[in-house]
Write a protein that holds these residues in place. Structure first.
Motif, PDB file in Angstrom:
ATOM      1  N   LEU A 290       0.851  -1.186   0.000  1.00  0.00           N
ATOM      2  CA  LEU A 290       0.000   0.000   0.000  1.00  0.00           C
ATOM      3  C   LEU A 290       0.886   1.234   0.000  1.00  0.00           C
ATOM      4  O   LEU A 290       1.743   1.393   0.879  1.00  0.00           O
ATOM      5  N   HIS A 291       0.671   2.096  -0.994  1.00  0.00           N
ATOM      6  CA  HIS A 291       1.407   3.365  -1.056  1.00  0.00           C
ATOM      7  C   HIS A 291       0.613   4.394  -0.270  1.00  0.00           C
ATOM      8  O   HIS A 291      -0.494   4.784  -0.660  1.00  0.00           O
ATOM      9  N   GLU A 292       1.178   4.841   0.857  1.00  0.00           N
ATOM     10  CA  GLU A 292       0.417   5.679   1.781  1.00  0.00           C
ATOM     11  C   GLU A 292       0.083   7.047   1.201  1.00  0.00           C
ATOM     12  O   GLU A 292      -0.984   7.596   1.471  1.00  0.00           O
ATOM     13  N   SER A 293       0.968   7.608   0.391  1.00  0.00           N
ATOM     14  CA  SER A 293       0.720   8.957  -0.122  1.00  0.00           C
ATOM     15  C   SER A 293      -0.297   8.975  -1.256  1.00  0.00           C
ATOM     16  O   SER A 293      -1.077   9.911  -1.396  1.00  0.00           O
ATOM     17  N   THR A 294      -0.292   7.934  -2.089  1.00  0.00           N
ATOM     18  CA  THR A 294      -1.222   7.895  -3.227  1.00  0.00           C
ATOM     19  C   THR A 294      -2.429   7.004  -2.968  1.00  0.00           C
ATOM     20  O   THR A 294      -3.320   6.927  -3.816  1.00  0.00           O
ATOM     21  N   ASN A 295      -2.457   6.278  -1.824  1.00  0.00           N
ATOM     22  CA  ASN A 295      -3.549   5.346  -1.500  1.00  0.00           C
ATOM     23  C   ASN A 295      -3.724   4.275  -2.573  1.00  0.00           C
ATOM     24  O   ASN A 295      -4.843   3.859  -2.879  1.00  0.00           O
ATOM     25  N   ALA A 296      -2.603   3.849  -3.164  1.00  0.00           N
ATOM     26  CA  ALA A 296      -2.646   2.834  -4.217  1.00  0.00           C
ATOM     27  C   ALA A 296      -2.305   1.473  -3.615  1.00  0.00           C
ATOM     28  O   ALA A 296      -1.338   1.336  -2.847  1.00  0.00           O
ATOM     29  N   PHE A 297      -3.110   0.460  -3.964  1.00  0.00           N
ATOM     30  CA  PHE A 297      -2.878  -0.912  -3.540  1.00  0.00           C
ATOM     31  C   PHE A 297      -2.219  -1.677  -4.692  1.00  0.00           C
ATOM     32  O   PHE A 297      -2.754  -1.705  -5.808  1.00  0.00           O
ATOM     33  N   TYR A 298      -1.054  -2.281  -4.431  1.00  0.00           N
ATOM     34  CA  TYR A 298      -0.336  -3.046  -5.442  1.00  0.00           C
ATOM     35  C   TYR A 298      -0.440  -4.530  -5.101  1.00  0.00           C
ATOM     36  O   TYR A 298      -0.138  -4.941  -3.977  1.00  0.00           O
ATOM     37  N   PRO A 299      -0.861  -5.383  -6.055  1.00  0.00           N
ATOM     38  CA  PRO A 299      -1.004  -6.827  -5.780  1.00  0.00           C
ATOM     39  C   PRO A 299       0.358  -7.481  -5.615  1.00  0.00           C
ATOM     40  O   PRO A 299       1.398  -6.910  -5.995  1.00  0.00           O
ATOM     41  N   PRO A 300       0.429  -8.674  -5.059  1.00  0.00           N
ATOM     42  CA  PRO A 300       1.708  -9.398  -4.987  1.00  0.00           C
ATOM     43  C   PRO A 300       2.241  -9.679  -6.386  1.00  0.00           C
ATOM     44  O   PRO A 300       1.472  -9.818  -7.340  1.00  0.00           O
ATOM     45  N   LYS A 301       3.546  -9.763  -6.507  1.00  0.00           N
ATOM     46  CA  LYS A 301       4.143  -9.938  -7.835  1.00  0.00           C
ATOM     47  C   LYS A 301       5.515 -10.582  -7.709  1.00  0.00           C
ATOM     48  O   LYS A 301       6.029 -10.803  -6.617  1.00  0.00           O
ATOM     49  N   LYS A 302       6.104 -10.885  -8.891  1.00  0.00           N
ATOM     50  CA  LYS A 302       7.477 -11.346  -8.973  1.00  0.00           C
ATOM     51  C   LYS A 302       8.357 -10.196  -9.464  1.00  0.00           C
ATOM     52  O   LYS A 302       8.066  -9.601 -10.502  1.00  0.00           O
ATOM     53  N   VAL A 303       9.396  -9.877  -8.703  1.00  0.00           N
ATOM     54  CA  VAL A 303      10.333  -8.827  -9.087  1.00  0.00           C
ATOM     55  C   VAL A 303      11.494  -9.466  -9.853  1.00  0.00           C
ATOM     56  O   VAL A 303      12.082 -10.457  -9.396  1.00  0.00           O
ATOM     57  N   LEU A 304      11.829  -8.898 -11.023  1.00  0.00           N
ATOM     58  CA  LEU A 304      12.868  -9.447 -11.880  1.00  0.00           C
ATOM     59  C   LEU A 304      14.228  -8.856 -11.527  1.00  0.00           C
ATOM     60  O   LEU A 304      14.339  -7.688 -11.164  1.00  0.00           O
ATOM     61  N   SER A 305      15.266  -9.686 -11.677  1.00  0.00           N
ATOM     62  CA  SER A 305      16.649  -9.239 -11.538  1.00  0.00           C
ATOM     63  C   SER A 305      17.510 -10.053 -12.501  1.00  0.00           C
ATOM     64  O   SER A 305      17.053 -11.053 -13.076  1.00  0.00           O
ATOM     65  N   PHE A 306      18.771  -9.619 -12.685  1.00  0.00           N
ATOM     66  CA  PHE A 306      19.664 -10.303 -13.623  1.00  0.00           C
ATOM     67  C   PHE A 306      20.990 -10.538 -12.940  1.00  0.00           C
ATOM     68  O   PHE A 306      21.554  -9.657 -12.274  1.00  0.00           O
ATOM     69  N   ASN A 307      21.537 -11.757 -13.076  1.00  0.00           N
ATOM     70  CA  ASN A 307      22.828 -12.119 -12.495  1.00  0.00           C
ATOM     71  C   ASN A 307      23.738 -12.617 -13.610  1.00  0.00           C
ATOM     72  O   ASN A 307      23.505 -13.673 -14.201  1.00  0.00           O
ATOM     73  N   GLU A 308      24.770 -11.826 -13.888  1.00  0.00           N
ATOM     74  CA  GLU A 308      25.687 -12.159 -14.973  1.00  0.00           C
ATOM     75  C   GLU A 308      26.594 -13.326 -14.621  1.00  0.00           C
ATOM     76  O   GLU A 308      27.159 -13.985 -15.504  1.00  0.00           O
ATOM     77  N   GLN A 309      26.732 -13.636 -13.308  1.00  0.00           N
ATOM     78  CA  GLN A 309      27.653 -14.672 -12.878  1.00  0.00           C
ATOM     79  C   GLN A 309      27.121 -16.087 -13.126  1.00  0.00           C
ATOM     80  O   GLN A 309      27.893 -17.034 -13.228  1.00  0.00           O
ATOM     81  N   ILE A 310      25.768 -16.219 -13.200  1.00  0.00           N
ATOM     82  CA  ILE A 310      25.179 -17.558 -13.395  1.00  0.00           C
ATOM     83  C   ILE A 310      24.998 -17.779 -14.890  1.00  0.00           C
ATOM     84  O   ILE A 310      24.053 -17.273 -15.506  1.00  0.00           O
ATOM     85  N   GLN A 311      25.942 -18.540 -15.500  1.00  0.00           N
ATOM     86  CA  GLN A 311      25.907 -18.757 -16.954  1.00  0.00           C
ATOM     87  C   GLN A 311      25.929 -20.230 -17.331  1.00  0.00           C
ATOM     88  O   GLN A 311      25.846 -20.564 -18.508  1.00  0.00           O
ATOM     89  N   GLN A 312      26.029 -21.122 -16.349  1.00  0.00           N
ATOM     90  CA  GLN A 312      26.114 -22.547 -16.659  1.00  0.00           C
ATOM     91  C   GLN A 312      24.807 -23.059 -17.240  1.00  0.00           C
ATOM     92  O   GLN A 312      23.724 -22.754 -16.741  1.00  0.00           O
TER      93      GLN A 312
END
Length: 314
Positions: free
Chosen positions: A34-56
């Motif tokens: 919940l964003h307190e200033s905008t009163n916006a509700f965001y559903p659960p989600k998957k956040v993406l990231s990238f790891n250059e070290q895992i290449q196998q």
């Protein structure tokens, strides 16, 4: 070949999708916010990231491409290697790679890959159909407490002279008391009358239902002529019973057994069920297929309401 299409498909099902020789795209589940200033509700989600070290190479991406494009696994691996070589050359030239619905990739000053995720898709399948919601601000009115006005209570003095001057107040009070008591008595009488009526109606309904159950039996539209059969008695009665009917009165069940026996059936009583009804069967069988065949014949020629009970009577 556009690798981002296959990577995007796999991110819905897996937390790590590795591009051999390039890096891995990772997902992490984030709870609803919940964003307190905008009163916006965001559903659960998957956040993406990238790891250059895992290449196998774990084979996940290559197997998926091979299944989708109907090509051998080795061919899919070669196509991935060719695409990775092309992607690295673009990054070396200073270009920014944009993977649709995944994010942007670029080189920093140290030659490391920077990843900026895209937020167009939510890869968490549990949150499918949930969108961002903005709730209006709840405004609460704060009333000023006027303490002095509440605390000031003006006493009312009633003198003997005023009571004598206003005798009608006494009669008005008596009339009001009489109306209140009369209303309560009438209300209680009406409520009791309704309860009595409902109780009598329930008892009448129960009596009718009981009579229906006692008189319940099966209807024989086309009775078969009486025949005499030579039946070999089997000591193993079996657990498959073809039910002819259930009766509240045991005398009715005895009559039904005798009637079915005169018509050639190996009828008998098998006891009382959990509703207190005496059950009568056409016959009992040890073989399930034989019982089903007999049931079909009875429903077709004798009693369409017959049914099969599977129960050990030991």
């Amino acid at each position: 070949m556009r690798l981002e299409i296959y990577i995007s498909d796999l991110l819905y099902r897996y937390d790590c999708v590795t591009v051999p020789g390039f890096g891995s795209f990772l997902t992490q589940r984030v709870s609803a916010k919940l964003h307190e200033s905008t009163n916006a509700f965001y559903p659960p989600k998957k956040v993406l990231s990238f790891n250059e070290q895992i290449q196998q190479n774990d084979g996940l991406l290559a197997h998926y491409i091979a299944d989708v494009e109907k090509i051998p696994f080795e061919v899919a691996v070669k196509k991935i290697e060719k695409r990775v070589k092309s992607l690295k050359s673009y990054l070396t030239e200073g270009e920014t790679l944009t993977f649709d619905n995944i994010g942007d990739l670029s080189f920093n000053n140290e030659g490391k890959i920077l990843f900026e995720p895209s937020y167009h898709l939510n890869y968490l399948t549990d949150a499918f159909g949930l969108n961002q919601l903005v709730s209006p601000v709840v405004k609460r009115e704060v009333y000023k407490e006027e303490v002095e006005a509440i605390e000031k209570v003006v006493p009312i003095a009633v003198t003997t002279e005023k009571r004598k001057a206003r005798p009608y107040l006494k009669y008005a009070a008596i009339a009001l008391l009489a109306l209140t008591v009369g209303g309560l008595v009438s209300s209680n009488f009406y409520v009791n009358k309704i309860k009595t009526h409902n109780q009598l109606a329930q008892e009448e309904a129960n009596t009718q239902l009981e009579n229906k159950i006692q008189e319940a039996t099966f209807v024989i539209d086309n009775p078969l002529p009486a025949v005499t059969l030579n039946v070999t008695v089997n000591k193993q009665v079996g657990k498959y019973h073809i039910i002819a009917g259930a009766f509240r009165e045991e005398a009715n069940s005895d009559k039904t057994v005798q009637k079915l026996k005169t018509q050639g059936y190996n009828a008998r009583k098998i006891g009382v069920n959990k509703y207190g009804l005496h059950q009568v069967v056409y016959s009992s069988h040890t073989d399930r297929l034989e019982a089903l065949k007999t049931l079909r014949d009875i429903k077709k020629t004798h009693n369409k309401d017959a049914w099969l009970l599977v129960k050990d009577l030991n």
